[in-house]
Scaffold this motif. Structure first.
Motif, PDB file in Angstrom:
ATOM      1  N   ARG A 100     -71.901  77.848  30.787  1.00  0.00           N
ATOM      2  CA  ARG A 100     -71.451  78.390  29.523  1.00  0.00           C
ATOM      3  C   ARG A 100     -72.371  76.904  28.874  1.00  0.00           C
ATOM      4  N   PRO A 101     -72.294  76.821  27.815  1.00  0.00           N
ATOM      5  CA  PRO A 101     -72.971  75.776  27.060  1.00  0.00           C
ATOM      6  C   PRO A 101     -72.170  74.187  27.009  1.00  0.00           C
ATOM      7  N   GLY A 102     -72.881  73.676  27.735  1.00  0.00           N
ATOM      8  CA  GLY A 102     -72.109  71.694  27.605  1.00  0.00           C
ATOM      9  C   GLY A 102     -71.060  72.182  29.076  1.00  0.00           C
ATOM     10  N   MET A 103     -71.902  72.644  30.131  1.00  0.00           N
ATOM     11  CA  MET A 103     -71.017  72.706  31.355  1.00  0.00           C
ATOM     12  C   MET A 103     -71.916  71.970  31.686  1.00  0.00           C
ATOM     13  N   VAL A 104     -71.304  71.033  33.030  1.00  0.00           N
ATOM     14  CA  VAL A 104     -72.107  70.417  33.998  1.00  0.00           C
ATOM     15  C   VAL A 104     -72.128  70.653  35.186  1.00  0.00           C
ATOM     16  N   LEU A 105     -72.942  71.241  35.660  1.00  0.00           N
ATOM     17  CA  LEU A 105     -72.358  71.573  37.201  1.00  0.00           C
ATOM     18  C   LEU A 105     -72.841  70.181  37.796  1.00  0.00           C
ATOM     19  N   SER A 106     -71.491  69.874  38.633  1.00  0.00           N
ATOM     20  CA  SER A 106     -71.493  68.389  39.574  1.00  0.00           C
ATOM     21  C   SER A 106     -70.735  69.027  41.336  1.00  0.00           C
ATOM     22  N   SER A 107     -71.428  67.644  41.905  1.00  0.00           N
ATOM     23  CA  SER A 107     -71.406  68.132  43.557  1.00  0.00           C
ATOM     24  C   SER A 107     -69.863  67.614  43.555  1.00  0.00           C
ATOM     25  N   GLY A 108     -68.915  68.719  44.841  1.00  0.00           N
ATOM     26  CA  GLY A 108     -67.659  67.983  44.954  1.00  0.00           C
ATOM     27  C   GLY A 108     -67.946  66.794  45.915  1.00  0.00           C
ATOM     28  N   ARG A 109     -68.328  66.640  46.902  1.00  0.00           N
ATOM     29  CA  ARG A 109     -68.883  65.424  47.430  1.00  0.00           C
ATOM     30  C   ARG A 109     -69.622  64.513  47.887  1.00  0.00           C
ATOM     31  N   PRO A 110     -70.247  63.915  47.649  1.00  0.00           N
ATOM     32  CA  PRO A 110     -71.479  63.197  48.062  1.00  0.00           C
ATOM     33  C   PRO A 110     -71.899  63.675  49.191  1.00  0.00           C
ATOM     34  N   ARG A 111     -73.280  63.309  49.818  1.00  0.00           N
ATOM     35  CA  ARG A 111     -73.739  63.987  51.484  1.00  0.00           C
ATOM     36  C   ARG A 111     -72.848  62.843  52.346  1.00  0.00           C
TER      37      ARG A 111
END
Length: 183
Positions: A100-111
């Motif tokens: 959806r517009p305005g939604m940012v995909l973020s990773s759950g945990r760093p590697r």
């Protein structure tokens, strides 16, 4: 004058038009390869420019890139609007769900492993639980070697014979053998 105009070959159309006409005239269901297209053009128009094969290759590539022709199994064919698109090798990619517009995909945990907390209290060592057999786990500790060396008193010989040193035993010299035998 009228006879000169009758003997003239028809005017040469543009190369893209020549190629499309040749593919239509050859009418092969699997398409036509470059040599068959070239032979058809040479037979129909006869007098061609000196760089005919180079021009043909160039215009075939242009028609392929623009999507007017399809290149499949070394053959060129016209695009059929009703035909399903051809798949390449391998498994097709999964369809991506649009965000959806305005939604940012973020990773759950760093590697990687998380860093230790510098403010955490020190942990006490874990107590070992006895195993069922009564023996401690792992390789046994080395025993301390007795003092003295080979060739000392008889008590030293007995101790060294009971506990052998590591490695290959030294070679017995001929002079030592004669002393033991008693010559």
């Amino acid at each position: 004058m009228a006879t000169e105009e009758v003997n003239k070959p028809p005017p040469l159309p543009s190369y893209p038009q020549l190629i499309i006409n040749a593919i239509e005239a050859l009418n092969d269901k699997n398409g036509s390869n470059k040599t068959s297209i070239s032979k058809y053009i040479e037979s129909k128009y006869g007098d061609l420019p000196t760089g005919h094969s180079t021009l043909l290759s160039h215009h075939l590539n242009i028609l392929k890139e623009t999507g007017e022709l399809v290149f499949w199994k070394n053959n060129y064919m016209k695009v059929d609007p009703n035909a399903p698109p051809r798949r390449g090798r391998g498994r097709p990619p999964k369809p991506k769900v649009p965000l959806r517009p305005g939604m940012v995909l973020s990773s759950g945990r760093p590697r990687g492993r998380p860093p230790k907390d510098p403010n955490a209290p020190p942990r006490s060592p874990k107590h070992k639980l006895p195993s069922g057999s009564g023996k401690p786990r792992g390789r046994p500790r080395k025993m301390a070697r007795p003092e003295g060396g080979i060739g000392g008193s008889s008590t030293t010989m007995m101790l060294t014979s009971a506990v052998r040193p590591r490695g290959r035993p030294p070679k017995v010299k001929a002079s030592a053998l004669t002393e033991v035998i008693g010559h």
